[in-house]
Design an enzyme around this catalytic site. Structure first.
Site, PDB file in Angstrom:
ATOM      1  N   TYR A   1     -22.717 -27.532   4.090  1.00  0.00           N
ATOM      2  CA  TYR A   1     -21.681 -26.572   3.714  1.00  0.00           C
ATOM      3  C   TYR A   1     -20.614 -27.304   2.904  1.00  0.00           C
ATOM      4  CZ  TYR A   1     -17.838 -23.170   4.323  1.00  0.00           C
ATOM      5  OH  TYR A   1     -16.818 -22.273   4.113  1.00  0.00           O
TER       6      TYR A   1
ATOM      7  N   ASP B   1     -19.842 -35.224  -0.374  1.00  0.00           N
ATOM      8  CA  ASP B   1     -18.832 -34.364   0.256  1.00  0.00           C
ATOM      9  C   ASP B   1     -18.427 -35.036   1.570  1.00  0.00           C
ATOM     10  OD1 ASP B   1     -18.587 -30.815   1.189  1.00  0.00           O
ATOM     11  OD2 ASP B   1     -17.369 -32.572   1.673  1.00  0.00           O
TER      12      ASP B   1
ATOM     13  N   LYS C   1      -9.348 -32.239   5.210  1.00  0.00           N
ATOM     14  CA  LYS C   1      -9.124 -32.374   6.650  1.00  0.00           C
ATOM     15  C   LYS C   1      -8.171 -33.524   7.013  1.00  0.00           C
ATOM     16  CE  LYS C   1     -13.455 -30.000   7.470  1.00  0.00           C
ATOM     17  NZ  LYS C   1     -13.297 -28.788   8.293  1.00  0.00           N
TER      18      LYS C   1
HETATM   19  P1  KE4 Z   1     -12.190 -25.832   3.638  1.00  0.00           P
HETATM   20  O1  KE4 Z   1     -12.200 -24.999   2.395  1.00  0.00           O
HETATM   21  O2  KE4 Z   1     -12.524 -25.024   4.880  1.00  0.00           O
HETATM   22  O3  KE4 Z   1     -10.910 -26.661   3.778  1.00  0.00           O
HETATM   23  O4  KE4 Z   1     -13.346 -26.951   3.481  1.00  0.00           O
HETATM   24  C1  KE4 Z   1     -14.652 -26.531   3.221  1.00  0.00           C
HETATM   25  C2  KE4 Z   1     -15.619 -27.616   3.668  1.00  0.00           C
HETATM   26  C3  KE4 Z   1     -16.193 -28.429   2.700  1.00  0.00           C
HETATM   27  N1  KE4 Z   1     -17.062 -29.415   3.033  1.00  0.00           N
HETATM   28  C4  KE4 Z   1     -17.374 -29.642   4.334  1.00  0.00           C
HETATM   29  C5  KE4 Z   1     -18.330 -30.758   4.659  1.00  0.00           C
HETATM   30  C6  KE4 Z   1     -16.811 -28.841   5.363  1.00  0.00           C
HETATM   31  O5  KE4 Z   1     -17.152 -29.077   6.655  1.00  0.00           O
HETATM   32  C7  KE4 Z   1     -15.915 -27.819   5.032  1.00  0.00           C
HETATM   33  C8  KE4 Z   1     -15.291 -26.906   6.066  1.00  0.00           C
HETATM   34  N2  KE4 Z   1     -15.692 -27.124   7.417  1.00  0.00           N
HETATM   35  C9  KE4 Z   1     -15.642 -25.953   8.276  1.00  0.00           C
HETATM   36  C10 KE4 Z   1     -16.201 -26.300   9.663  1.00  0.00           C
HETATM   37  N3  KE4 Z   1     -17.353 -27.110   9.669  1.00  0.00           N
HETATM   38  C11 KE4 Z   1     -14.262 -25.407   8.370  1.00  0.00           C
HETATM   39  C12 KE4 Z   1     -14.031 -24.411   9.479  1.00  0.00           C
HETATM   40  C13 KE4 Z   1     -13.915 -22.997   8.976  1.00  0.00           C
HETATM   41  O6  KE4 Z   1     -14.633 -22.650   8.019  1.00  0.00           O
HETATM   42  O7  KE4 Z   1     -13.096 -22.262   9.560  1.00  0.00           O
END
Ligand code: KE4
Length: 427
Positions: free
Chosen positions: A144, A239, A267
């Site tokens: 993701y 990523d 994060k």
């Molecule tokens: P954000 O747009 O949510 O800040 O980041 C996206 C993203 C990009 N790459 C990786 C490897 C990620 O894990 C994420 C977002 N992680 C999720 C949980 N695994 C965020 C939680 C949510 O979507 O509420």
């Protein structure tokens, strides 16, 4: 466990927000209950509006490696906000955070700060397309990279065919620019490059996958991606939004000595405030406006309060070097879980990377998307609900990871194992 206030507030939340939440996984849908309303975080604990206390293994999905309300981060935020909330102009905090990131990642000569991981990943892909003059990207099943259209694509029927939308609203014309390969399967990548290598701008990968539960890269997989992208003149994008400053004071690339062309971060670099970043070699980054012809912008990019929180976090991590201690604590926890699994001969497996781990309700090995789909998600939901009742806040989905922070204690671990033993004995 009393949840009256949470229930009352969730009913009100659903009046004003779709599903009552601002991010789907928080809705607790896959664990068959309504979400709790959290009032406070302190150290390794969360407190909900009904006054229940939980040992927190979500840690805001990764940012809080130093726990909730770390005093040095709170102090930095308070000092910054006293001088204003946003300037929409250059400010010294941006230089401080960018410098810390560039110093920690040898592959990052320049970095652009944005407001989320999604923004970072979508911008890195736009930059790769511009730099190579190509349109296609390769991503992996189970990985993701945020909710930009290019990423909301799942494998097409023949896998190596271009993807199909995972979400409504993603035009079919977008899906034929994203090729979905199998994580940990270099052959699937080689076939994709044989079919369309000259059209592939980039391969984007989570170097340690943490969005299908935790799945470690097989030996040679990541180096294989580095080799094949170099061979075809495509860019390799790591990523590291989850793994950056999580696995060490750097990333997986630091540990494995692999040199991606671009890296995305998020994060931890925001210390709990909204910060994302993408960076890499200067000759690539200089294509970004205003220096270059690749447009990307953001009203609150480089926000001074977020910069202060991020820089304070990285400075504490650099000074404290909590990584060996957090890993040792996580090892104690996972060793305890493994012995419980063995005692009850449960059909479970556990994957770990540093202070991240996932307990899967499926027999090992779990090393790609196909294998994690074997998980019994009903059992996971039952486990989640029982552990929540006992005072342990786990990710409300089998396909996320648990995080241990620098402020989790031996007592937290002991209590978690005590309750986990009871819970897994009743699954
Ligand atoms: P954000 O747009 O949510 O800040 O980041 C996206 C993203 C990009 N790459 C990786 C490897 C990620 O894990 C994420 C977002 N992680 C999720 C949980 N695994 C965020 C939680 C949510 O979507 O509420």
């Amino acid at each position: 466990m009393e949840t009256k206030q949470s229930e009352r507030l969730f009913i009100e939340a659903q009046k004003y927000m779709p599903g009552g939440v601002n991010s789907p996984v928080r809705a607790f849908k896959s664990v068959g209950m309504h979400p709790l309303m959290i009032a406070k975080g302190m150290g390794s604990k969360l407190y909900d509006v009904d006054g229940n206390e939980f040992i927190d293994y979500v840690c805001s999905w990764g940012p809080l490696i130093l726990g909730h309300s770390h005093p040095e981060i709170v102090e930095a935020i308070c000092a910054a906000v006293a001088s204003g909330t946003s300037f929409g102009a250059c400010s010294p905090g941006e230089i401080q955070l960018s410098k810390l990131i560039c110093e920690a990642f040898p592959s990052i000569e320049q970095v652009r700060l944005v407001n989320s991981g999604t923004e970072a990943a979508m911008s890195a892909v736009r930059l790769a397309r511009a730099f190579t003059g190509r349109d296609k990207i390769i991503k992996f099943e189970g990985c993701y990279h945020g909710h930009a259209d290019s990423f909301l694509i799942k494998a097409g029927s023949g896998l190596l065919t271009t993807g199909v939308p995972t979400s409504s609203g993603v035009p079919r014309s977008f899906t034929n620019q994203t090729v979905v390969c199998k994580y940990n399967d270099l052959e699937s990548v080689k076939k994709a490059f044989m079919l369309m290598g000259p059209d592939i701008a980039a391969v984007i990968v989570e170097p340690v996958a943490a969005n299908m539960g935790l799945v470690n890269p097989k030996p040679g997989f990541l180096q294989g991606l580095r080799d094949i992208t170099r061979l075809y003149g495509s860019l390799l994008i790591f990523d590291e939004i989850i793994t950056g400053f999580r696995v060490c004071y750097g990333g997986v690339q630091t540990q494995l000595d692999i040199d991606p062309d671009l890296t995305t971060l998020g994060k931890i670099i925001g210390g709990g405030l909204p910060v994302g970043a993408y960076g890499g070699k200067k000759n690539i980054m200089e294509r970004i406006a205003p220096q270059g012809d690749v447009y990307q912008a953001g009203t609150l990019s480089g926000n001074p309060i977020a910069m202060a929180a991020g820089a304070a976090t990285l400075n504490v991590l650099k000074e404290l070097d909590p990584y060996p201690g957090i890993e040792e604590l996580t090892n104690q926890l996972t060793a305890g879980i493994r012995s419980i699994i063995d005692t009850y001969e449960l059909e479970c497996s556990l994957n770990q990377c540093g202070s991240m781990f996932s307990l899967f309700f499926a027999a090992p090995p779990l090393n790609d998307y196909e294998s994690v789909l074997r998980c019994d998600t009903d059992k996971y939901a039952n486990y989640f609900r029982q552990m929540l009742q006992a005072g342990v806040y786990l990710p409300p989905s089998q396909f996320e990871v648990c995080f241990v922070s620098a402020v989790h204690s031996q007592q937290d671990i002991a209590k978690t194992l005590e309750w986990l033993d009871i819970c897994l004995n009743n699954i």
